[in-house]
Write a protein that holds these residues in place. Structure first.
Motif, PDB file in Angstrom:
ATOM      1  N   UNK A  16       0.816  -1.212   0.000  1.00  0.00           N
ATOM      2  CA  UNK A  16       0.000   0.000   0.000  1.00  0.00           C
ATOM      3  C   UNK A  16       0.849   1.260   0.000  1.00  0.00           C
ATOM      4  N   UNK A  17       2.154   1.151   0.166  1.00  0.00           N
ATOM      5  CA  UNK A  17       3.008   2.327   0.190  1.00  0.00           C
ATOM      6  C   UNK A  17       2.975   3.073  -1.130  1.00  0.00           C
ATOM      7  N   UNK A  18       2.715   2.386  -2.231  1.00  0.00           N
ATOM      8  CA  UNK A  18       2.681   3.060  -3.521  1.00  0.00           C
ATOM      9  C   UNK A  18       1.251   3.334  -3.976  1.00  0.00           C
ATOM     10  N   UNK A  19       0.290   3.207  -3.087  1.00  0.00           N
ATOM     11  CA  UNK A  19      -1.106   3.401  -3.454  1.00  0.00           C
ATOM     12  C   UNK A  19      -1.500   4.865  -3.355  1.00  0.00           C
ATOM     13  N   UNK A 121     -12.840   4.639  15.382  1.00  0.00           N
ATOM     14  CA  UNK A 121     -11.896   5.327  14.507  1.00  0.00           C
ATOM     15  C   UNK A 121     -11.361   4.253  13.576  1.00  0.00           C
ATOM     16  N   UNK A 122     -11.043   4.645  12.375  1.00  0.00           N
ATOM     17  CA  UNK A 122     -10.563   3.639  11.433  1.00  0.00           C
ATOM     18  C   UNK A 122     -10.000   4.265  10.185  1.00  0.00           C
ATOM     19  N   UNK A 123      -9.729   3.421   9.236  1.00  0.00           N
ATOM     20  CA  UNK A 123      -9.185   3.891   7.977  1.00  0.00           C
ATOM     21  C   UNK A 123      -9.478   2.914   6.868  1.00  0.00           C
ATOM     22  N   UNK A 124      -9.389   3.434   5.666  1.00  0.00           N
ATOM     23  CA  UNK A 124      -9.473   2.566   4.498  1.00  0.00           C
ATOM     24  C   UNK A 124      -8.367   2.974   3.546  1.00  0.00           C
ATOM     25  N   UNK A 125      -7.753   1.974   2.929  1.00  0.00           N
ATOM     26  CA  UNK A 125      -6.659   2.266   2.020  1.00  0.00           C
ATOM     27  C   UNK A 125      -6.876   1.579   0.695  1.00  0.00           C
ATOM     28  N   UNK A 126      -6.200   2.092  -0.324  1.00  0.00           N
ATOM     29  CA  UNK A 126      -6.370   1.659  -1.704  1.00  0.00           C
ATOM     30  C   UNK A 126      -5.023   1.267  -2.281  1.00  0.00           C
ATOM     31  N   UNK A 127      -5.023   0.317  -3.177  1.00  0.00           N
ATOM     32  CA  UNK A 127      -3.807  -0.131  -3.833  1.00  0.00           C
ATOM     33  C   UNK A 127      -3.707   0.475  -5.226  1.00  0.00           C
ATOM     34  N   UNK A 128      -2.491   0.664  -5.702  1.00  0.00           N
ATOM     35  CA  UNK A 128      -2.272   1.195  -7.036  1.00  0.00           C
ATOM     36  C   UNK A 128      -2.914   0.269  -8.071  1.00  0.00           C
ATOM     37  N   UNK A 129      -3.623   0.855  -8.994  1.00  0.00           N
ATOM     38  CA  UNK A 129      -4.277   0.083 -10.034  1.00  0.00           C
ATOM     39  C   UNK A 129      -5.634  -0.461  -9.620  1.00  0.00           C
TER      40      UNK A 129
END
Length: 168
Positions: A16-19, A121-129
């Motif tokens: 996820x670092x490159x998302x 409390x929370x989060x959502x993350x996205x991946x490249x592509x």
């Protein structure tokens, strides 16, 4: 099996670092979650809607009609964005839900109903592509009250419980 889940979680977090985070304004997301505290292991279909960039409304519904072990759960949640980063959206929110399940008491199955209130409390993350695919995690505190009395609980839902959501 647990080692595969840990490996997948590790890969998702570090890839996820490159998302890139995406603007979810006016987008509807559909996915799954397992977040009812009173009814364990009840997969739920969940929907998220962002009417603007700061707020989201979501709902989840789970049904299992198994003989002598039926379960039902419905959950409504409101989120407010705290801040965004390049690949993540962090939020705080509250949820309330209702659940009903059958429980063996002595030699008889009885229906048990519960209400649930949570601060999160929370989060959502996205991946490249995969700009439309979100992985969610949440933590917080909640109270469950119903036929079995009341209890307080801490919440720690990782990716596989808090949900994976596809945004249209």
């Amino acid at each position: 099996m647990k080692s595969i889940i840990y490996l997948l979680t590790f890969v998702l977090f570090f890839s996820a670092q490159s998302a890139m985070a995406v603007d979810l304004t006016n987008r509807l997301g559909i996915g799954y979650s397992q977040q009812m505290g009173a009814v364990h292991d009840l997969p739920m279909i969940t929907a998220h809607y962002y009417p603007n960039a700061r707020f989201a409304i979501s709902g989840a519904l789970g049904i299992d009609t198994k003989e002598n072990d039926s379960r039902f759960g419905a959950l409504v949640k409101v989120r407010r964005m705290i801040f965004t980063e390049t690949q993540m959206n962090f939020y705080m929110g509250a949820s309330t839900g209702f659940s009903n399940h059958e429980e063996l008491v002595g030699a008889v199955y009885e229906d048990k109903s519960n209400f649930e209130f949570n601060a999160l409390v929370g989060g959502e993350f996205f991946l490249t592509g995969l700009d439309s695919l979100a992985f969610t995690f949440e933590t917080g505190m909640g109270i469950i009250t119903g036929d079995g009395g009341s209890r307080f609980r801490t919440i720690g839902d990782g990716i596989f419980n808090a949900g994976v959501i596809f945004y249209f």
